[in-house]
Write an enzyme that holds these catalytic residues in place. Sequence first.
Site, PDB file in Angstrom:
ATOM      1  CG  ASP A  26      -0.230  -0.122   2.517  1.00 18.45           C
ATOM      2  OD1 ASP A  26       1.014  -0.046   2.511  1.00 18.45           O
ATOM      3  OD2 ASP A  26      -0.885  -0.281   3.558  1.00 18.45           O
ATOM      4  CB  SER A 633     -12.422  16.707 -28.401  1.00 16.59           C
ATOM      5  OG  SER A 633     -11.699  16.390 -29.564  1.00 16.59           O
ATOM      6  CE  LYS A 674      -8.838  13.303 -30.285  1.00 16.15           C
ATOM      7  NZ  LYS A 674      -9.108  14.545 -31.017  1.00 16.15           N
TER       8      LYS A 674
END
Length: 972
Positions: A26, A633, A674
């Site tokens: 962790d 975009s 994309k």
Amino acid sequence: MNTNKATATYLKSIMLPETGPASIPDDITERHILKQETSSYNLEVSESGSGVLVCFPGAPGSRIGAHYRWNANQTGLEFDQWLETSQDLKKAFNYGRLISRKYDIQSSTLPAGLYALNGTLNAATFEGSLSEVESLTYNSLMSLTTNPQDKVNNQLVTKGVTVLNLPTGFDKPYVRLEDETPQGLQSMNGAKMRCTAAIAPRRYEIDLPSQRLPPVPATGTLTTLYEGNADIVNSTTVTGDINFSLAEQPADETKFDFQLDFMGLDNDVPVVTVVSSVLATNDNYRGVSAKMTQSIPTENITKPITRVKLSYKINQQTAIGNVATLGTMGPASVSFSSGNGNVPGVLRPITLVAYEKMTPLSILTVAGVSNYELIPNPELLKNMVTRYGKYDPEGLNYAKMILSHREELDIRTVWRTEEYKERTRVFNEITDFSSDLPTSKAWGWRDIVRGIRKVAAPVLSTLFPMAAPLIGMADQFIGDLTKTNAAGGRYHSMAAGGRYKDVLESWASGGPDGKFSRALKNRLESANYEEVELPPPSKGVIVPVVHTVKSAPGEAFGSLAIIIPGEYPELLDANQQVLSHFANDTGSVWGIGEDIPFEGDNMCYTALPLKEIKRNGNIVVEKIFAGPIMGPSAQLGLSLLVNDIEDGVPRMVFTGEIADDEETIIPICGVDIKAIAAHEQGLPLIGNQPGVDEEVRNTSLAAHLIQTGTLPVQRAKGSNKRIKYLGELMASNASGMDEELQRLLNATMARAKEVQDAEIYKLLKLMAWTRKNDLTDHMYEWSKEDPDALKFGKLISTPPKHPEKPKGPDQHHAQEARATRISLDAVRAGADFATPEWVALNNYRGPSPGQFKYYLITGREPEPGDEYEDYIKQPIVKPTDMNKIRRLANSVYGLPHQEPAPEEFYDAVAAVFAQNGGRGPDQDQMQDLRELARQMKRRPRNADAPRRTRAPAEPAPPGRSRFTPSGDNAEV
């Protein structure tokens, strides 16, 4: 997770603690050492033959359990001893936390004079604390839980049970181990000071009502004020203020003793008692206060405390009738705390193991192993090397996902010992990423583990096990495409040419002069991951987002975002909770990292990371470990949402850049990356792409795309959906939204081309080809059967190279071509009427002689299919060329080895020639002639017909002996 070792070491330490400790991966990166502690006890069984073991599987300190015996009548428990690790950890270490623990409880020692062991074991894991257990009898233990994976019943003591610690949480702090601090030379002999276990204590508070104290029956007799459950196994601190007033002035000084008793399971004898005494006099009887302040060290907690009782007594008989009322000067209360009580595993859950009907004086063996992360005290730290823990979200989340599927994988907290030993092979497979899980397949768990690995673990480590040494090089080329998501669903980069990088280091590409772009470079730490399904929004727009990783040049990957009306900052990761504004303060947007250069519609929107659009219109959004969205975009999507979209969410992904006039959309890069993100959701990528739409008006784009945007969502099928875009991605040169991203990708392409002639390029292409065609399992099984690749080498040394046969046209096109060809020939011969359509109606045949004569005589187009036999000369009945007819007749009839054909057969053949206008028989007519010939050959002969006989054979010349010489019969 270290893919070179390809082992989930933390998960392995949890499920197989005897293999040793492994650091918890962790984000607590304290310097520590790893230590394994053993616990071994031989517990003697009492005369009753029954008892109970209380186990604390998750306790971070040295105390790991306790042993109780039932008395001879089995009416009460008697505490025997604590169960602790072999070393008292607080003597050498200041802080620690538990990694894993396991107990084996079994009996195998026979008392003298016995030949067999009796007795059985029941075990159950209880999610609560020890004080909450209603009954500890052998039979009632099984009613503590309904989960079959948390209990074992009626196991022979000779077989044994195993208790395994499965973490209930992974947010584990380092706890203080109540170590003693160094003391000065002038300290009193025996005096000491310790740091108490005060991390996340469990605090109890007894609140007394503001009313009369219950009367005491006699002086010196305790009267109970409160009695209840409480759990304490470590040090505790008691504080309290019990104030009261007397109704009348006391005749004599009256002593009030308030007593707090801490008791265990076995009897009512207090383990620890805290007493506070106060005198009520003529001066203070209107407001008397008894203070309680005392610290109880762990050494005084000689057994687990499960009950507390608060009582009081007085010493004057005359004061019994003088009524005392609580709460005169404020609330009357007593509080105490259990050190580290709220740390997971300290007080809950617990595992209870009960044994019954064992042979008295026999031995019950408890063997445990515990793995710790420990921080040494300053004196020991001088001579001990400590190391930082390694933050590995993949390793941690892989352990989380495996243990969250413990029911499907049958991972238990209590086991029959023989079953646990059988399962160790499966546990080794699950934690070894190079394993193909053959044993898990037999248990039916391989598909589950594989599914978890695809999400939370490196895919390349399971892609081609024999190519494990190539993993480090493979992630330079195709690894990013095949290994797409990190543990917990966070994205990994998927552009070719870069190593795997968590989105912790990524940044949404956008203009460097954005209002928030520079200020947010230092983002908040966050590891939360959530998915939320929302109902269909009133309207929305989907846009692509391209991420880059500055620590790895060329690293780029794409995702989708949906912009919807409303304020939903709680659905965004802390790194994305940024509020941007439209021009002139005409609206705002959550999740966009730069202000919008045009005016809005005075509404607030939220840009959420999109995971899925369902068929019913619901959207699934997720928290991802990335920065806010920026780029053209997103601005295009907001422009469409504000000005054009009135209802619904168009099922497409918009990309493009709005020009300065706010009406024209100019070309934009990043189409390939994309497109990958859009195609994964079955959505088309729509908008201004280089070479497709050079310049489109904003309004026309909306009118054309939004009004027709009713495409159904079709998700990409197959697990290899990223592989199929490899060629497109490598061949493209546009992968960014700005010059920086374009430069990074150009460097990636150049680096990829450098290895095209190297052997590693072939190996990587082979790995991609193997996975694409689902041959991984078959190749792996073949490698085990043919380790030297002798058979496989012979099989593939001459790969098949079958030239592809040219495919001709289909029947329809072939007939059309035939009709055209016949038509051209007929027109050249003078039949101008023979068009391709006429030839097709004429059964794809050219004009017959009758049709041609009809056209020449009448000048009209003949009807297709009509032969016009009246316009041609009738054929002769019997052709003049009889030699041709006889040769054919003899051939059909069967010459030269059989009888010649009769005259009737000649006539039949001549009739066929006459019928065909001088042409020979067709296939059907030839078959009829052969049948006629067979019938004529079987025709019976007349009696008058002479039967032809053969000439008799000539006799052989007289022979002579080969021993008789030729010549006279003279004597030899």
